[in-house]
Motif scaffolding. Structure first.
Motif, PDB file in Angstrom:
ATOM      1  N   GLY A  52       6.708  -8.481   2.748  1.00  0.00           N
ATOM      2  CA  GLY A  52       6.598  -7.263   3.559  1.00  0.00           C
ATOM      3  C   GLY A  52       5.437  -6.386   3.108  1.00  0.00           C
ATOM      4  N   ALA A  53       5.287  -6.215   1.791  1.00  0.00           N
ATOM      5  CA  ALA A  53       4.171  -5.420   1.274  1.00  0.00           C
ATOM      6  C   ALA A  53       2.849  -6.105   1.586  1.00  0.00           C
ATOM      7  N   GLY A  54       2.814  -7.437   1.522  1.00  0.00           N
ATOM      8  CA  GLY A  54       1.596  -8.168   1.848  1.00  0.00           C
ATOM      9  C   GLY A  54       1.176  -7.967   3.288  1.00  0.00           C
ATOM     10  N   VAL A  55       2.155  -7.956   4.196  1.00  0.00           N
ATOM     11  CA  VAL A  55       1.848  -7.726   5.611  1.00  0.00           C
ATOM     12  C   VAL A  55       1.277  -6.328   5.795  1.00  0.00           C
ATOM     13  N   VAL A  56       1.895  -5.346   5.141  1.00  0.00           N
ATOM     14  CA  VAL A  56       1.406  -3.966   5.252  1.00  0.00           C
ATOM     15  C   VAL A  56      -0.006  -3.862   4.687  1.00  0.00           C
ATOM     16  N   PHE A  57      -0.234  -4.476   3.515  1.00  0.00           N
ATOM     17  CA  PHE A  57      -1.550  -4.381   2.887  1.00  0.00           C
ATOM     18  C   PHE A  57      -2.608  -5.226   3.581  1.00  0.00           C
ATOM     19  N   CYS A  58      -2.202  -6.128   4.456  1.00  0.00           N
ATOM     20  CA  CYS A  58      -3.201  -6.838   5.267  1.00  0.00           C
ATOM     21  C   CYS A  58      -3.719  -5.917   6.376  1.00  0.00           C
ATOM     22  N   ALA A  59      -2.870  -4.983   6.802  1.00  0.00           N
ATOM     23  CA  ALA A  59      -3.269  -4.059   7.861  1.00  0.00           C
ATOM     24  C   ALA A  59      -4.072  -2.880   7.315  1.00  0.00           C
ATOM     25  N   ILE A  60      -3.810  -2.492   6.075  1.00  0.00           N
ATOM     26  CA  ILE A  60      -4.558  -1.404   5.448  1.00  0.00           C
ATOM     27  C   ILE A  60      -5.247  -1.983   4.216  1.00  0.00           C
ATOM     28  N   PRO A  61      -6.231  -1.297   3.674  1.00  0.00           N
ATOM     29  CA  PRO A  61      -6.912  -1.842   2.496  1.00  0.00           C
ATOM     30  C   PRO A  61      -5.948  -2.027   1.322  1.00  0.00           C
ATOM     31  N   GLY A  62      -5.979  -3.203   0.759  1.00  0.00           N
ATOM     32  CA  GLY A  62      -5.123  -3.500  -0.378  1.00  0.00           C
ATOM     33  C   GLY A  62      -5.015  -4.994  -0.589  1.00  0.00           C
ATOM     34  N   PRO A  63      -4.251  -5.397  -1.580  1.00  0.00           N
ATOM     35  CA  PRO A  63      -4.148  -6.818  -1.941  1.00  0.00           C
ATOM     36  C   PRO A  63      -3.130  -7.566  -1.076  1.00  0.00           C
ATOM     37  N   GLY A  64      -3.352  -7.623   0.219  1.00  0.00           N
ATOM     38  CA  GLY A  64      -2.371  -8.215   1.124  1.00  0.00           C
ATOM     39  C   GLY A  64      -2.172  -9.701   0.943  1.00  0.00           C
ATOM     40  N   LEU A  65      -3.236 -10.476   0.964  1.00  0.00           N
ATOM     41  CA  LEU A  65      -3.112 -11.934   0.894  1.00  0.00           C
ATOM     42  C   LEU A  65      -2.486 -12.416  -0.409  1.00  0.00           C
ATOM     43  N   PRO A  66      -2.896 -11.911  -1.576  1.00  0.00           N
ATOM     44  CA  PRO A  66      -2.220 -12.361  -2.798  1.00  0.00           C
ATOM     45  C   PRO A  66      -0.723 -12.046  -2.807  1.00  0.00           C
ATOM     46  N   LEU A  67      -0.348 -10.883  -2.288  1.00  0.00           N
ATOM     47  CA  LEU A  67       1.079 -10.548  -2.233  1.00  0.00           C
ATOM     48  C   LEU A  67       1.835 -11.493  -1.307  1.00  0.00           C
ATOM     49  N   LEU A  68       1.227 -11.837  -0.173  1.00  0.00           N
ATOM     50  CA  LEU A  68       1.862 -12.803   0.735  1.00  0.00           C
ATOM     51  C   LEU A  68       2.051 -14.150   0.059  1.00  0.00           C
ATOM     52  N   LEU A  69       1.039 -14.611  -0.641  1.00  0.00           N
ATOM     53  CA  LEU A  69       1.118 -15.916  -1.300  1.00  0.00           C
ATOM     54  C   LEU A  69       2.156 -15.937  -2.419  1.00  0.00           C
ATOM     55  N   ILE A  70       2.190 -14.891  -3.218  1.00  0.00           N
ATOM     56  CA  ILE A  70       3.179 -14.822  -4.296  1.00  0.00           C
ATOM     57  C   ILE A  70       4.589 -14.745  -3.717  1.00  0.00           C
ATOM     58  N   GLY A  71       4.769 -13.932  -2.695  1.00  0.00           N
ATOM     59  CA  GLY A  71       6.075 -13.824  -2.054  1.00  0.00           C
ATOM     60  C   GLY A  71       6.524 -15.134  -1.438  1.00  0.00           C
ATOM     61  N   ALA A  72       5.610 -15.826  -0.763  1.00  0.00           N
ATOM     62  CA  ALA A  72       5.956 -17.123  -0.169  1.00  0.00           C
ATOM     63  C   ALA A  72       6.298 -18.141  -1.249  1.00  0.00           C
ATOM     64  N   GLY A  73       5.570 -18.116  -2.359  1.00  0.00           N
ATOM     65  CA  GLY A  73       5.873 -19.026  -3.467  1.00  0.00           C
ATOM     66  C   GLY A  73       7.249 -18.766  -4.055  1.00  0.00           C
ATOM     67  N   LEU A  74       7.599 -17.499  -4.218  1.00  0.00           N
ATOM     68  CA  LEU A  74       8.932 -17.164  -4.716  1.00  0.00           C
ATOM     69  C   LEU A  74      10.020 -17.595  -3.736  1.00  0.00           C
ATOM     70  N   LEU A  75       9.755 -17.412  -2.463  1.00  0.00           N
ATOM     71  CA  LEU A  75      10.732 -17.805  -1.448  1.00  0.00           C
ATOM     72  C   LEU A  75      10.884 -19.320  -1.399  1.00  0.00           C
ATOM     73  N   ALA A  76       9.805 -20.055  -1.664  1.00  0.00           N
ATOM     74  CA  ALA A  76       9.869 -21.516  -1.688  1.00  0.00           C
ATOM     75  C   ALA A  76      10.748 -22.027  -2.822  1.00  0.00           C
ATOM     76  N   ASP A  77      10.898 -21.240  -3.880  1.00  0.00           N
ATOM     77  CA  ASP A  77      11.784 -21.640  -4.977  1.00  0.00           C
ATOM     78  C   ASP A  77      13.235 -21.723  -4.537  1.00  0.00           C
ATOM     79  N   VAL A  78      13.620 -20.915  -3.553  1.00  0.00           N
ATOM     80  CA  VAL A  78      15.018 -20.878  -3.134  1.00  0.00           C
ATOM     81  C   VAL A  78      15.249 -21.489  -1.757  1.00  0.00           C
ATOM     82  N   SER A  79      14.184 -21.832  -1.036  1.00  0.00           N
ATOM     83  CA  SER A  79      14.333 -22.377   0.314  1.00  0.00           C
ATOM     84  C   SER A  79      13.525 -23.666   0.453  1.00  0.00           C
ATOM     85  N   LEU A  80      14.231 -24.758   0.701  1.00  0.00           N
ATOM     86  CA  LEU A  80      13.555 -26.043   0.876  1.00  0.00           C
ATOM     87  C   LEU A  80      12.689 -26.028   2.130  1.00  0.00           C
TER      88      LEU A  80
END
Length: 141
Positions: A52-80
């Motif tokens: 969610g923070a990554g999506v927000v930071f993609c719309a405004i200046p900030g580290p959006g893409l790294p946050l999206l990638l880290i969040g997706a990686g964490l979610l992949a740990d619990v979701s096949l």
């Protein structure tokens, strides 16, 4: 803690491309079943929060893409399903970037310099266009 994180990163990096996230999901299955109820809900909550923070930071200046990638990686740990989707995405990205990497490795310094200069000019033009739109100057041709 840091030693464990380094070990996890090494295992992930040395994994087979296109199977890294699924392999990590399987390795973490035992940890998830033996962990406390609190920790089982903390990782998906943190992942969704980072996405969610990554999506927000993609719309405004900030580290959006790294946050999206880290969040997706964490979610992949619990979701096949998410792990499979990320593995598929990695394979597609590698298929696109592999010929570019081969070209870049064999290109002369002059060709590489020209590509870098063109990319900088494109990025500068895009940044100027965004600046004009954001500041209300509009785009006039």
């Amino acid at each position: 803690m840091l030693k464990k994180l380094k070990q996890h990163w090494r295992e992930f990096r040395e994994g087979r491309p296109g199977h890294r996230f699924q392999d990590r999901h399987e390795r973490n299955r035992e940890d998830r079943s033996s962990g406390s109820t609190w920790s089982r809900f903390l990782k998906p909550f943190a992942a969704i929060l980072l996405i969610g923070a990554g999506v927000v930071f993609c719309a405004i200046p900030g580290p959006g893409l790294p946050l999206l990638l880290i969040g997706a990686g964490l979610l992949a740990d619990v979701s096949l399903l998410v792990a499979r989707a990320l593995d598929w995405t990695e394979a597609q990205i590698r298929a696109v970037l592999s010929p570019l990497h081969r070209w870049w490795s064999g290109a002369s310094a002059t060709a590489k310099s020209i590509v870098v200069i063109l990319m900088l000019l494109l990025a500068s033009g895009a940044a100027y266009g965004v600046f004009r739109v954001v500041t209300g100057g509009g785009l006039t041709l």
